[in-house]
Design a protein around this motif. Structure first.
Motif, PDB file in Angstrom:
ATOM      1  N   VAL A  20       0.804  -1.224   0.000  1.00 53.33           N
ATOM      2  CA  VAL A  20       0.000   0.000   0.000  1.00 53.33           C
ATOM      3  C   VAL A  20       0.838   1.275   0.000  1.00 53.33           C
ATOM      4  O   VAL A  20       0.286   2.375   0.027  1.00 53.33           O
ATOM      5  CB  VAL A  20      -0.947   0.023   1.223  1.00 53.33           C
ATOM      6  CG1 VAL A  20      -1.944  -1.113   1.144  1.00 53.33           C
ATOM      7  CG2 VAL A  20      -0.168  -0.027   2.534  1.00 53.33           C
ATOM      8  N   GLY A  21       2.135   1.153  -0.028  1.00 56.58           N
ATOM      9  CA  GLY A  21       2.984   2.334  -0.015  1.00 56.58           C
ATOM     10  C   GLY A  21       4.436   1.920  -0.075  1.00 56.58           C
ATOM     11  O   GLY A  21       4.765   0.745  -0.237  1.00 56.58           O
ATOM     12  N   ALA A  22       5.330   2.894   0.062  1.00 56.80           N
ATOM     13  CA  ALA A  22       6.750   2.615  -0.074  1.00 56.80           C
ATOM     14  C   ALA A  22       7.562   3.594   0.758  1.00 56.80           C
ATOM     15  O   ALA A  22       7.145   4.735   0.968  1.00 56.80           O
ATOM     16  CB  ALA A  22       7.171   2.696  -1.537  1.00 56.80           C
ATOM     17  N   ILE A  23       8.714   3.143   1.218  1.00 54.48           N
ATOM     18  CA  ILE A  23       9.641   4.009   1.940  1.00 54.48           C
ATOM     19  C   ILE A  23      11.048   3.826   1.372  1.00 54.48           C
ATOM     20  O   ILE A  23      11.376   2.782   0.808  1.00 54.48           O
ATOM     21  CB  ILE A  23       9.666   3.717   3.450  1.00 54.48           C
ATOM     22  CG1 ILE A  23      10.348   2.357   3.746  1.00 54.48           C
ATOM     23  CG2 ILE A  23       8.275   3.736   4.042  1.00 54.48           C
ATOM     24  CD1 ILE A  23      10.679   2.129   5.213  1.00 54.48           C
ATOM     25  N   LEU A  24      11.863   4.852   1.528  1.00 55.81           N
ATOM     26  CA  LEU A  24      13.290   4.700   1.284  1.00 55.81           C
ATOM     27  C   LEU A  24      13.934   4.083   2.518  1.00 55.81           C
ATOM     28  O   LEU A  24      13.543   4.380   3.655  1.00 55.81           O
ATOM     29  CB  LEU A  24      13.936   6.060   1.006  1.00 55.81           C
ATOM     30  CG  LEU A  24      13.533   6.779  -0.283  1.00 55.81           C
ATOM     31  CD1 LEU A  24      14.277   8.108  -0.391  1.00 55.81           C
ATOM     32  CD2 LEU A  24      13.787   5.923  -1.512  1.00 55.81           C
ATOM     33  N   ALA A  25      14.910   3.231   2.301  1.00 50.85           N
ATOM     34  CA  ALA A  25      15.614   2.590   3.417  1.00 50.85           C
ATOM     35  C   ALA A  25      16.980   2.122   2.934  1.00 50.85           C
ATOM     36  O   ALA A  25      17.201   1.934   1.734  1.00 50.85           O
ATOM     37  CB  ALA A  25      14.818   1.413   3.971  1.00 50.85           C
ATOM     38  N   ALA A  26      17.882   1.941   3.886  1.00 47.50           N
ATOM     39  CA  ALA A  26      19.221   1.458   3.569  1.00 47.50           C
ATOM     40  C   ALA A  26      19.460   0.135   4.280  1.00 47.50           C
ATOM     41  O   ALA A  26      19.056  -0.030   5.441  1.00 47.50           O
ATOM     42  CB  ALA A  26      20.281   2.476   4.004  1.00 47.50           C
ATOM     43  N   PRO A  27      20.089  -0.815   3.611  1.00 43.96           N
ATOM     44  CA  PRO A  27      20.370  -2.088   4.277  1.00 43.96           C
ATOM     45  C   PRO A  27      21.345  -1.898   5.429  1.00 43.96           C
ATOM     46  O   PRO A  27      22.190  -0.997   5.410  1.00 43.96           O
ATOM     47  CB  PRO A  27      20.981  -2.941   3.163  1.00 43.96           C
ATOM     48  CG  PRO A  27      21.456  -1.970   2.133  1.00 43.96           C
ATOM     49  CD  PRO A  27      20.578  -0.781   2.220  1.00 43.96           C
ATOM     50  N   ILE A  28      21.210  -2.730   6.447  1.00 42.42           N
ATOM     51  CA  ILE A  28      22.105  -2.686   7.602  1.00 42.42           C
ATOM     52  C   ILE A  28      23.174  -3.758   7.427  1.00 42.42           C
ATOM     53  O   ILE A  28      22.858  -4.934   7.215  1.00 42.42           O
ATOM     54  CB  ILE A  28      21.315  -2.908   8.908  1.00 42.42           C
ATOM     55  CG1 ILE A  28      20.399  -1.708   9.169  1.00 42.42           C
ATOM     56  CG2 ILE A  28      22.255  -3.140  10.091  1.00 42.42           C
ATOM     57  CD1 ILE A  28      19.528  -1.856  10.400  1.00 42.42           C
ATOM     58  N   TYR A  29      24.424  -3.356   7.515  1.00 37.91           N
ATOM     59  CA  TYR A  29      25.531  -4.289   7.331  1.00 37.91           C
ATOM     60  C   TYR A  29      26.197  -4.684   8.649  1.00 37.91           C
ATOM     61  O   TYR A  29      26.951  -5.658   8.703  1.00 37.91           O
ATOM     62  CB  TYR A  29      26.576  -3.682   6.383  1.00 37.91           C
ATOM     63  CG  TYR A  29      26.024  -3.383   5.005  1.00 37.91           C
ATOM     64  CD1 TYR A  29      25.617  -4.414   4.169  1.00 37.91           C
ATOM     65  CD2 TYR A  29      25.892  -2.082   4.544  1.00 37.91           C
ATOM     66  CE1 TYR A  29      25.104  -4.160   2.904  1.00 37.91           C
ATOM     67  CE2 TYR A  29      25.376  -1.813   3.287  1.00 37.91           C
ATOM     68  CZ  TYR A  29      24.982  -2.850   2.471  1.00 37.91           C
ATOM     69  OH  TYR A  29      24.466  -2.598   1.218  1.00 37.91           O
ATOM     70  N   ASP A  30      25.952  -3.921   9.707  1.00 40.91           N
ATOM     71  CA  ASP A  30      26.531  -4.259  11.006  1.00 40.91           C
ATOM     72  C   ASP A  30      25.833  -5.475  11.593  1.00 40.91           C
ATOM     73  O   ASP A  30      24.678  -5.780  11.287  1.00 40.91           O
ATOM     74  CB  ASP A  30      26.370  -3.087  11.983  1.00 40.91           C
ATOM     75  CG  ASP A  30      27.166  -1.867  11.564  1.00 40.91           C
ATOM     76  OD1 ASP A  30      28.235  -2.046  10.950  1.00 40.91           O
ATOM     77  OD2 ASP A  30      26.707  -0.754  11.833  1.00 40.91           O
ATOM     78  N   THR A  31      26.522  -6.169  12.480  1.00 42.01           N
ATOM     79  CA  THR A  31      25.881  -7.185  13.297  1.00 42.01           C
ATOM     80  C   THR A  31      25.064  -6.470  14.366  1.00 42.01           C
ATOM     81  O   THR A  31      25.577  -5.613  15.074  1.00 42.01           O
ATOM     82  CB  THR A  31      26.921  -8.106  13.956  1.00 42.01           C
ATOM     83  OG1 THR A  31      27.647  -8.793  12.919  1.00 42.01           O
ATOM     84  CG2 THR A  31      26.262  -9.119  14.866  1.00 42.01           C
TER      85      THR A  31
END
Length: 249
Positions: free
Chosen positions: A134-145
């Motif tokens: 129903v929608g969308a967001i910008l996001a960045a993948p997390i690479y840290d543990t």
């Protein structure tokens, strides 16, 4: 590009207490321009918004000093006690013009490194949106543990210290950003419902309000440079990104 009408709401009513500055953080200088100027200039230059509603603290006296204050595309609305209430105030300001199936992007004014390309990518994503989303967001993948802490803490030498409950699967984790993009009517409903509920404090972004009513939200991958200025360290990092990237200046 979708032909639907697109509006923007920019929450800017927070005190910025975590920044510990003498003024609201959006008016702090970032490489020769205020944070607010940078955020708003990019929204304006993208050329995709019918109107941009800026939600300010009722006591704000600085916005009138910005060049954007003279541009009629920007509308000013008083904010509320929380982010959700402020965004809802911004949405209500559009009630006499926006249709339920119009779209609205909500963008933190404290994310000054947003790019026009990212705005257009998010807007284009709703053209290909699947029926169950129903929608969308910008996001960045997390690479840290990433560790999840126990609800209680241990005390060591008089200091309360958290302990690890478990390690989360980072391949499933994303750092949410803004803008976040939803149909106008649905977002109004989701935020209104959340504001009346006992768990209103848990609504820290628009997606969480949509999730609360069962909506599925698309994640659109974006650069990690789209940081939110929350601390002095964030400001230093933003200055660095600007110094290294001509397209952000």
């Amino acid at each position: 590009m979708s032909k639907a009408v697109l509006w923007a709401v920019v929450p800017a009513a927070g005190s910025g207490s975590r920044f510990a500055a003498s003024q609201a953080k959006q008016y702090i200088d970032l490489a020769g321009k205020t944070i607010a100027e940078r955020s708003l200039a990019t929204l304006e230059s993208a050329g995709i918004f019918q109107s941009i509603v800026v939600v300010l603290n009722p006591l704000d006296k600085k916005f009138s000093q910005l060049p954007q204050s003279q541009n009629p595309i920007f509308e000013l609305v008083d904010g509320g006690q929380s982010r959700a209430e402020s965004v809802l105030n911004g949405l209500k300001a559009l009630a006499d013009r926006a249709k339920a199936d119009d779209w609205v992007m909500v963008h933190d004014i404290a994310r000054p490194l947003i790019t026009e390309q990212s705005l257009h990518t998010l807007w284009a994503a709703v053209n290909d949106i699947k029926q169950q989303t129903v929608g969308a967001i910008l996001a960045a993948p997390i690479y840290d543990t990433v560790k999840q802490a126990e609800a209680t803490t241990q005390v060591d030498a008089g200091q309360a210290l958290p302990t690890i409950a478990k390690t989360l699967d980072r391949h499933l984790l994303w750092s949410a950003q803004t803008p976040q993009l939803f149909p106008y009517g649905l977002l109004c409903q989701a935020l209104s419902d959340a504001m009346r509920s006992p768990d209103a404090a848990a609504i820290t972004d628009e997606a969480s309000a949509i999730e609360r009513i069962g909506g599925k939200v698309l994640i659109v991958k974006n650069s990690r440079q789209n940081i939110k200025i929350t601390t002095a360290e964030d400001l230093q990092l933003a200055n660095y990104y600007l110094s290294q990237n001509d397209t952000l200046n």
